[in-house]
Design a protein around this motif. Structure first.
Motif, mmCIF file in Angstrom:
data_model
loop_
_atom_site.group_PDB
_atom_site.id
_atom_site.type_symbol
_atom_site.label_atom_id
_atom_site.label_comp_id
_atom_site.label_asym_id
_atom_site.label_seq_id
_atom_site.Cartn_x
_atom_site.Cartn_y
_atom_site.Cartn_z
ATOM 1 N N TYR A 51 0.890 -1.005 -0.092
ATOM 2 C CA TYR A 51 -0.188 0.043 0.053
ATOM 3 C C TYR A 51 0.923 1.344 0.086
ATOM 4 C CZ TYR A 51 -4.327 -2.271 0.050
ATOM 5 O OH TYR A 51 -5.540 -2.965 -0.167
ATOM 6 N N TYR A 52 1.990 1.073 0.553
ATOM 7 C CA TYR A 52 2.986 2.182 0.518
ATOM 8 C C TYR A 52 3.090 2.666 -1.179
ATOM 9 C CZ TYR A 52 7.042 5.214 0.366
ATOM 10 O OH TYR A 52 7.781 6.181 -0.151
ATOM 11 N N ARG A 53 3.345 1.834 -1.636
ATOM 12 C CA ARG A 53 3.917 1.687 -3.108
ATOM 13 C C ARG A 53 2.510 2.209 -3.971
ATOM 14 N NH1 ARG A 53 3.082 2.994 -7.467
ATOM 15 N NH2 ARG A 53 4.380 2.322 -9.399
ATOM 16 N N GLU A 54 1.338 1.511 -3.559
ATOM 17 C CA GLU A 54 0.123 2.170 -4.328
ATOM 18 C C GLU A 54 -0.266 3.570 -4.140
ATOM 19 O OE1 GLU A 54 -2.703 0.396 -5.804
ATOM 20 O OE2 GLU A 54 -1.043 -0.898 -6.102
ATOM 21 N N SER A 55 0.262 4.122 -2.715
ATOM 22 C CA SER A 55 0.340 5.641 -2.581
ATOM 23 C C SER A 55 0.969 6.264 -3.513
ATOM 24 C CB SER A 55 0.676 6.125 -1.126
ATOM 25 O OG SER A 55 1.949 5.825 -0.947
ATOM 26 N N LEU A 56 2.160 5.845 -4.154
ATOM 27 C CA LEU A 56 2.905 6.607 -5.014
ATOM 28 C C LEU A 56 2.303 6.730 -6.191
ATOM 29 C CD1 LEU A 56 6.437 5.156 -3.713
ATOM 30 C CD2 LEU A 56 5.168 7.159 -2.941
ATOM 31 N N GLY A 57 1.446 5.939 -6.956
ATOM 32 C CA GLY A 57 0.909 5.837 -8.038
ATOM 33 C C GLY A 57 0.097 4.717 -8.376
ATOM 34 N N THR A 58 -0.786 4.853 -9.323
ATOM 35 C CA THR A 58 -1.752 3.658 -9.792
ATOM 36 C C THR A 58 -0.674 2.497 -10.044
ATOM 37 O OG1 THR A 58 -3.696 2.900 -10.785
ATOM 38 C CG2 THR A 58 -2.279 4.242 -12.056
ATOM 39 N N THR A 59 -1.314 1.219 -9.692
ATOM 40 C CA THR A 59 -0.465 -0.046 -10.481
ATOM 41 C C THR A 59 -1.455 -0.716 -11.502
ATOM 42 O OG1 THR A 59 -1.326 -1.322 -8.559
ATOM 43 C CG2 THR A 59 0.746 -0.216 -8.569
ATOM 44 N N GLY A 60 -2.851 -0.039 -11.552
ATOM 45 C CA GLY A 60 -3.871 -0.529 -12.620
ATOM 46 C C GLY A 60 -3.371 0.229 -13.791
ATOM 47 N N ILE A 61 -2.730 -0.987 -14.665
ATOM 48 C CA ILE A 61 -2.175 -0.416 -15.928
ATOM 49 C C ILE A 61 -3.234 -0.546 -17.156
ATOM 50 C CG2 ILE A 61 0.030 -1.229 -15.172
ATOM 51 C CD1 ILE A 61 -0.339 -3.811 -17.005
ATOM 52 N N GLY A 62 -4.471 -0.670 -16.904
ATOM 53 C CA GLY A 62 -5.361 -0.820 -17.981
ATOM 54 C C GLY A 62 -5.628 -2.238 -18.643
ATOM 55 N N ASN A 63 -6.501 -2.543 -19.403
ATOM 56 C CA ASN A 63 -6.837 -3.509 -19.992
ATOM 57 C C ASN A 63 -7.163 -4.596 -18.680
ATOM 58 O OD1 ASN A 63 -7.143 -4.023 -22.737
ATOM 59 N ND2 ASN A 63 -5.090 -4.283 -23.066
ATOM 60 N N TYR A 64 -7.761 -4.282 -17.820
ATOM 61 C CA TYR A 64 -8.466 -5.129 -16.612
ATOM 62 C C TYR A 64 -7.198 -5.812 -15.916
ATOM 63 C CZ TYR A 64 -12.738 -4.576 -19.218
ATOM 64 O OH TYR A 64 -13.862 -3.928 -19.795
ATOM 65 N N ILE A 65 -6.148 -5.103 -15.967
ATOM 66 C CA ILE A 65 -4.703 -5.691 -15.165
ATOM 67 C C ILE A 65 -4.396 -4.623 -14.244
ATOM 68 C CG2 ILE A 65 -2.385 -6.679 -15.673
ATOM 69 C CD1 ILE A 65 -3.762 -8.186 -17.440
ATOM 70 N N ALA A 66 -3.929 -5.394 -13.134
ATOM 71 C CA ALA A 66 -3.377 -4.397 -12.066
ATOM 72 C C ALA A 66 -1.951 -5.351 -11.692
ATOM 73 C CB ALA A 66 -4.034 -4.320 -10.794
ATOM 74 N N PRO A 90 -13.492 -2.884 -8.591
ATOM 75 C CA PRO A 90 -12.824 -1.249 -8.704
ATOM 76 C C PRO A 90 -11.525 -1.072 -8.079
ATOM 77 C CG PRO A 90 -14.840 -1.631 -7.334
ATOM 78 C CD PRO A 90 -14.176 -2.978 -7.624
ATOM 79 N N TRP A 91 -10.716 -0.356 -9.083
ATOM 80 C CA TRP A 91 -9.137 -0.059 -8.993
ATOM 81 C C TRP A 91 -8.931 1.069 -9.633
ATOM 82 C CZ3 TRP A 91 -6.518 -4.671 -7.104
ATOM 83 C CH2 TRP A 91 -5.300 -4.505 -6.809
ATOM 84 N N GLU A 92 -7.904 1.909 -9.112
ATOM 85 C CA GLU A 92 -7.567 2.924 -9.881
ATOM 86 C C GLU A 92 -6.608 2.768 -11.045
ATOM 87 O OE1 GLU A 92 -6.312 2.675 -6.645
ATOM 88 O OE2 GLU A 92 -8.187 3.291 -5.775
ATOM 89 N N THR A 93 -6.978 2.922 -12.444
ATOM 90 C CA THR A 93 -6.131 2.569 -13.561
ATOM 91 C C THR A 93 -6.215 3.618 -14.580
ATOM 92 O OG1 THR A 93 -8.518 1.966 -14.589
ATOM 93 C CG2 THR A 93 -7.458 0.144 -13.244
ATOM 94 N N LEU A 94 -5.193 2.997 -15.576
ATOM 95 C CA LEU A 94 -4.850 4.184 -16.492
ATOM 96 C C LEU A 94 -5.989 4.351 -17.553
ATOM 97 C CD1 LEU A 94 -1.105 3.190 -17.124
ATOM 98 C CD2 LEU A 94 -2.195 5.261 -15.721
ATOM 99 N N ASP A 95 -6.967 3.252 -17.619
ATOM 100 C CA ASP A 95 -8.125 3.482 -18.566
ATOM 101 C C ASP A 95 -9.307 3.556 -17.996
ATOM 102 O OD1 ASP A 95 -8.463 0.949 -17.654
ATOM 103 O OD2 ASP A 95 -8.216 0.102 -19.649
ATOM 104 N N ASP A 96 -9.578 3.842 -16.398
ATOM 105 C CA ASP A 96 -10.607 4.152 -15.759
ATOM 106 C C ASP A 96 -11.624 2.868 -15.397
ATOM 107 O OD1 ASP A 96 -9.834 6.792 -14.609
ATOM 108 O OD2 ASP A 96 -10.565 7.565 -16.538
ATOM 109 N N LYS A 97 -11.214 1.461 -16.041
ATOM 110 C CA LYS A 97 -11.857 0.398 -15.779
ATOM 111 C C LYS A 97 -11.483 -0.357 -14.637
ATOM 112 C CE LYS A 97 -11.963 -0.387 -20.701
ATOM 113 N NZ LYS A 97 -11.447 -1.364 -22.075
ATOM 114 N N GLY A 98 -12.074 -1.121 -14.251
ATOM 115 C CA GLY A 98 -11.493 -2.249 -12.930
ATOM 116 C C GLY A 98 -10.494 -2.999 -13.529
ATOM 117 N N VAL A 99 -10.459 -3.991 -12.471
ATOM 118 C CA VAL A 99 -9.660 -4.970 -13.016
ATOM 119 C C VAL A 99 -10.059 -6.389 -12.613
ATOM 120 C CG1 VAL A 99 -7.404 -3.404 -12.198
ATOM 121 C CG2 VAL A 99 -8.257 -5.265 -10.638
ATOM 122 N N LYS A 100 -9.613 -7.228 -13.563
ATOM 123 C CA LYS A 100 -10.131 -8.678 -13.329
ATOM 124 C C LYS A 100 -8.762 -9.495 -13.278
ATOM 125 C CE LYS A 100 -14.088 -8.341 -16.273
ATOM 126 N NZ LYS A 100 -14.776 -8.707 -17.627
#
Length: 151
Positions: A51-66, A90-100
């Motif tokens: 979560y420390y790393r998550e606070s530095l920037g999103t790890t949701g890279i888009g295409n339903y992947i984190a 629901p996840w913060e992602t580069l394409d505003d979609k969630g992740v699977k």
């Protein structure tokens, strides 16, 4: 040491049709796999580093992947827990979609750990940058199938 993704695939820390409603649920499910297989020694300490790393920037890279990641002293053995979840989370992602699909990295916080961390990220990002690979992962019905797609 070869840092290609194939050397870090372990079917014991992979799963399909996993249940999670939130980002925390997903990270918890995969962290339990890592704990049960001896990759980490403490879920709470490990998740704090993630979560420390998550606070530095999103790890949701888009295409339903984190690809949540971070170095942690709580890691015994480097690995990647990979989960395909039944529903979109629901996840913060580069394409505003969630992740699977969540690829949760466990990397030891030691000398050379940053280099290992970056090489592993580059290796998996290379695979996940291929739309066919992503589509096949999203349609995978077994851990063996996921392993074959990523190998």
């Amino acid at each position: 040491m070869d840092i290609s993704i194939e050397n870090f695939l372990d079917e014991k820390i992979m799963g399909v049709d996993l249940e999670a409603e939130t980002k925390d649920d997903a990270i918890q499910v995969l962290s339990k796999m890592l704990l049960n297989e001896g990759y980490i020694n403490n879920i709470d300490d490990y998740k704090k580093d993630i979560y420390y790393r998550e606070s530095l920037g999103t790890t949701g890279i888009g295409n339903y992947i984190a690809i949540p990641h971070g170095k942690s002293e709580g890691v015994y053995k480097n690995g990647i827990a990979i989960g395909k979840f039944k529903n979109e989370i629901p996840w913060e992602t580069l394409d505003d979609k969630g992740v699977k699909i969540v690829c949760l990295f466990a990397v030891r916080d030691e000398e050379g750990g940053s280099d290992m961390h970056l090489k592993l990220l580059a290796s998996i990002a290379g695979k996940l940058g291929n739309d066919n690979v992503v589509e096949n992962l999203l349609n995978a019905t077994s851990v063996i199938e996921m392993t074959n797609i990523l190998s």
